[in-house]
Design a protein around this motif. Structure first.
Motif, PDB file in Angstrom:
ATOM      1  N   ASP A 137       0.830  -1.208   0.000  1.00  0.00           N
ATOM      2  CA  ASP A 137       0.000   0.000   0.000  1.00  0.00           C
ATOM      3  C   ASP A 137       0.863   1.256   0.000  1.00  0.00           C
ATOM      4  O   ASP A 137       0.572   2.229  -0.703  1.00  0.00           O
ATOM      5  N   GLN A 138       1.931   1.242   0.787  1.00  0.00           N
ATOM      6  CA  GLN A 138       2.821   2.404   0.837  1.00  0.00           C
ATOM      7  C   GLN A 138       3.533   2.606  -0.497  1.00  0.00           C
ATOM      8  O   GLN A 138       3.666   3.740  -0.967  1.00  0.00           O
ATOM      9  N   LYS A 139       3.969   1.524  -1.097  1.00  0.00           N
ATOM     10  CA  LYS A 139       4.639   1.609  -2.398  1.00  0.00           C
ATOM     11  C   LYS A 139       3.688   2.156  -3.459  1.00  0.00           C
ATOM     12  O   LYS A 139       4.063   3.008  -4.276  1.00  0.00           O
ATOM     13  N   ALA A 140       2.437   1.692  -3.443  1.00  0.00           N
ATOM     14  CA  ALA A 140       1.438   2.165  -4.403  1.00  0.00           C
ATOM     15  C   ALA A 140       1.119   3.645  -4.180  1.00  0.00           C
ATOM     16  O   ALA A 140       0.990   4.406  -5.144  1.00  0.00           O
ATOM     17  N   ALA A 141       1.001   4.054  -2.938  1.00  0.00           N
ATOM     18  CA  ALA A 141       0.720   5.463  -2.634  1.00  0.00           C
ATOM     19  C   ALA A 141       1.866   6.358  -3.091  1.00  0.00           C
ATOM     20  O   ALA A 141       1.646   7.448  -3.630  1.00  0.00           O
ATOM     21  N   LEU A 142       3.089   5.897  -2.899  1.00  0.00           N
ATOM     22  CA  LEU A 142       4.253   6.663  -3.339  1.00  0.00           C
ATOM     23  C   LEU A 142       4.293   6.762  -4.860  1.00  0.00           C
ATOM     24  O   LEU A 142       4.527   7.844  -5.417  1.00  0.00           O
ATOM     25  N   PRO A 199       3.685  15.738  -3.652  1.00  0.00           N
ATOM     26  CA  PRO A 199       4.704  15.371  -2.658  1.00  0.00           C
ATOM     27  C   PRO A 199       4.475  13.944  -2.157  1.00  0.00           C
ATOM     28  O   PRO A 199       3.347  13.452  -2.152  1.00  0.00           O
ATOM     29  N   ALA A 200       5.547  13.332  -1.758  1.00  0.00           N
ATOM     30  CA  ALA A 200       5.449  11.955  -1.249  1.00  0.00           C
ATOM     31  C   ALA A 200       4.569  11.929  -0.001  1.00  0.00           C
ATOM     32  O   ALA A 200       4.653  12.827   0.847  1.00  0.00           O
ATOM     33  N   PRO A 201       3.739  10.913   0.130  1.00  0.00           N
ATOM     34  CA  PRO A 201       2.895  10.818   1.327  1.00  0.00           C
ATOM     35  C   PRO A 201       3.739  10.536   2.564  1.00  0.00           C
ATOM     36  O   PRO A 201       4.842   9.996   2.476  1.00  0.00           O
TER      37      PRO A 201
END
Length: 114
Positions: A66-71, A80-82
């Protein structure tokens, strides 16, 4: 409030209440809303440990995906990066996963609140 996970054959693993509650919910343990008044206790038996380890590892993989997809989405839209929590689920859960693996090997229980 703290969660203190104990076993006969490993050192204790201590987590703050929100982190301990999250880990217990991931592995399918019922967690009361107000631990201060209920004095929650629990046990993880050796036969429950493979499923608990698998559930934690799956939750870690989901969080990282999920973090990789959001980035990637933020970069694709020139945003900007989350911001993510500074301590990941992997970092919080790894000592507990190691405890479960060692206890599974030697057939000992993991308890908390006792």
């Amino acid at each position: 409030m703290l969660y203190k996970f104990k076993s006969k054959n490993t050192g204790d693993v201590i987590m703050l209440q929100p982190n301990g509650r999250r880990v217990l919910q991931i592995i399918g343990k019922d967690v009361p809303e107000d631990i201060e008044t209920t004095g929650e206790k629990g046990i993880i038996l050796p036969e429950q440990m493979p499923a608990a380890i698998a559930a934690l590892e799956a939750a870690i993989a989901r969080e990282e995906a999920d973090q990789k997809a959001a980035l990637a989405e933020a970069l694709a839209h020139n945003e900007p990066a989350p911001h993510f929590e500074s301590v990941s689920l992997r970092q919080r859960a790894q000592p507990f996963i190691e405890m479960l693996k060692r206890c599974q090997e030697d057939g000992s229980d993991v308890v908390w609140g006792v």
